[in-house]
Design an enzyme around this catalytic site. Sequence first.
Site, PDB file in Angstrom:
ATOM      1  N   LYS A 172      32.262  38.053  34.816  1.00  0.00           N
ATOM      2  CA  LYS A 172      33.646  38.014  35.278  1.00  0.00           C
ATOM      3  C   LYS A 172      34.468  39.005  34.449  1.00  0.00           C
ATOM      4  O   LYS A 172      34.282  39.117  33.228  1.00  0.00           O
ATOM      5  CB  LYS A 172      34.182  36.595  35.116  1.00  0.00           C
ATOM      6  CG  LYS A 172      35.574  36.347  35.664  1.00  0.00           C
ATOM      7  CD  LYS A 172      35.913  34.863  35.509  1.00  0.00           C
ATOM      8  CE  LYS A 172      37.296  34.514  35.974  1.00  0.00           C
ATOM      9  NZ  LYS A 172      37.590  33.066  35.813  1.00  0.00           N
TER      10      LYS A 172
ATOM     11  N   SER B 114      39.125  30.728  39.580  1.00  0.00           N
ATOM     12  CA  SER B 114      39.379  32.161  39.585  1.00  0.00           C
ATOM     13  C   SER B 114      38.112  33.000  39.475  1.00  0.00           C
ATOM     14  O   SER B 114      38.167  34.214  39.574  1.00  0.00           O
ATOM     15  CB  SER B 114      40.302  32.518  38.407  1.00  0.00           C
ATOM     16  OG  SER B 114      39.663  32.257  37.171  1.00  0.00           O
TER      17      SER B 114
ATOM     18  N   SER C 208      37.848  26.702  37.694  1.00  0.00           N
ATOM     19  CA  SER C 208      37.547  28.092  38.035  1.00  0.00           C
ATOM     20  C   SER C 208      36.076  28.461  37.995  1.00  0.00           C
ATOM     21  O   SER C 208      35.709  29.561  38.399  1.00  0.00           O
ATOM     22  CB  SER C 208      38.337  29.040  37.124  1.00  0.00           C
ATOM     23  OG  SER C 208      39.705  28.979  37.446  1.00  0.00           O
TER      24      SER C 208
END
Length: 533
Positions: A115, A196, A220
Amino acid sequence: MDRRDFVRLGMAATAVATASTANAAGKLAPAGADGSILEAGVLEQQAMMKAGKLSSQSLVAQYLARINAIDKRGPRLNSVIELNPDALNIAADMDRERAANKVRGPLHGIPVLLKDNIATADKMSTSAGSLALAGVRATRDAHVVAQLRAAGAVIIGKTNLSEWANMRSTHSTSGWSGRGGLTRNPYALDRNTSGSSSGSGAAIAASLATLAVGTETDGSIVSPASTCGLVGIKPTLGLLSRSGIIPIAHSQDTAGPMTRTVADAALMLSAMAGVDASDPITKDSAGKPTDYAAALVKGGLKGMRLGVARNFFGSGDAVDAIIERELAVLKARGAILVDVKVPNIDKYSDSETEVLLYEFKPGLEAYLAGYAPHAPIKNMADLVAYNIKHSTREMPFFAQEHLVKSQAKAGLKEKEYTEALANNHRYSRAEGIDQVMKEHKLDALVAPTGGPAWLTDFINGDHYGGSFSSPAAVAGYPHITVPAGHTNGLPIGISFVGGAFSEAALIGMAYDYEQATLHRRPPRYLASVNLPA
């Protein structure tokens, strides 16, 4: 790296993949096809490399070619925000080590996506999806990245995310960032990937790498994993170092694996775990088991007392029906089911938000000073000003209310903050998860992870529906989601939540359940799954 760079690197990788596959012993299915080596897990890929039927460089090349074909072309998932230009060379180094009988472990030569809020000291940016940090390279690796590199993993790129890990606006659209644009759900392209860790979820669902790392403050990891048909582990706070991860809140932030199987998640968690001198909270993990592969045995559910968290049902008939069916599987595997309600879940929603707003500003400023001192922004005030100046590109759909509110907060010695944090811990831990587990003598809690993926809506923003993420997120306790089935072609996850550092037991339960059901199936990249009127 712009789209042309992606295409060029993808075309080069295609050539390498074609040559490498042609020279490898045995036959492989077309890159990315169901049942191909790209859909396979760590142990299967390792077995082929050990047998000389696959090389790390060939595997990386095939994934890079698939990113070019699926992510940047074709259905254009837009899950990968940047590729590592050195990935093929690193893979070649891992192949040379293997040839010299220097295999570091199960992740040796295995491709991983990170990420884009996780620092890497290489040629890639670490931006949290913000144009304010586009092109800014971290001065050193995050601790979890250093752990993965030491284990022999090949970092092949960064994934898109909800900008600033979804802590920018009260009306945000998950999966969108100013730098990366919108990531689309591979099960239905008009559906959201949730936030996210949206890019990590979509990429692994689409078999764009073997493994991915996500991060979670509240939901997330587990939410995008659930909506993308994956296994996601949000570990105990302190099991993995937070060093080098662009933060929201140090009292809840953690990285974690996002994978297609429980086995892959366990192997990845083992590699990333470890005490980090620069993150004092990791001292709490000293002496705890870190060989989570040992938990990958059938029978992990037998005799386990599982609290069915009934106050997290009711968000949708289809989801409830799926989970009720799966509860019967748990019972058939020997689990003892007890209907319970997690207490006091309504007593920390507001205080959780307060804590996040207070911790975000000093955490961001510490990260920038330590990992990106050369960045054009130095603090939250700079970021707010940058977004205003570049509002056409950064705020075309939603604003930055959370950033503004965080900037207005005073220091972490404020009474409002200390009382909010104490409230969070009281009602999520002692008078929350701990209370219900002690009262009913439970080994874990189970519930639906959340609802199916919703339609992406830039006008109204996100509409999650139900979610089981907050109790474990606020408490800092472990949470594992596993595919539980589908409704109208959209994945649904089932969650296992336990007390602090109960990862091994939860992995054993999750693995036993997964092996009994095998619900995951690859996406079909449908334009929509909406039913006709």
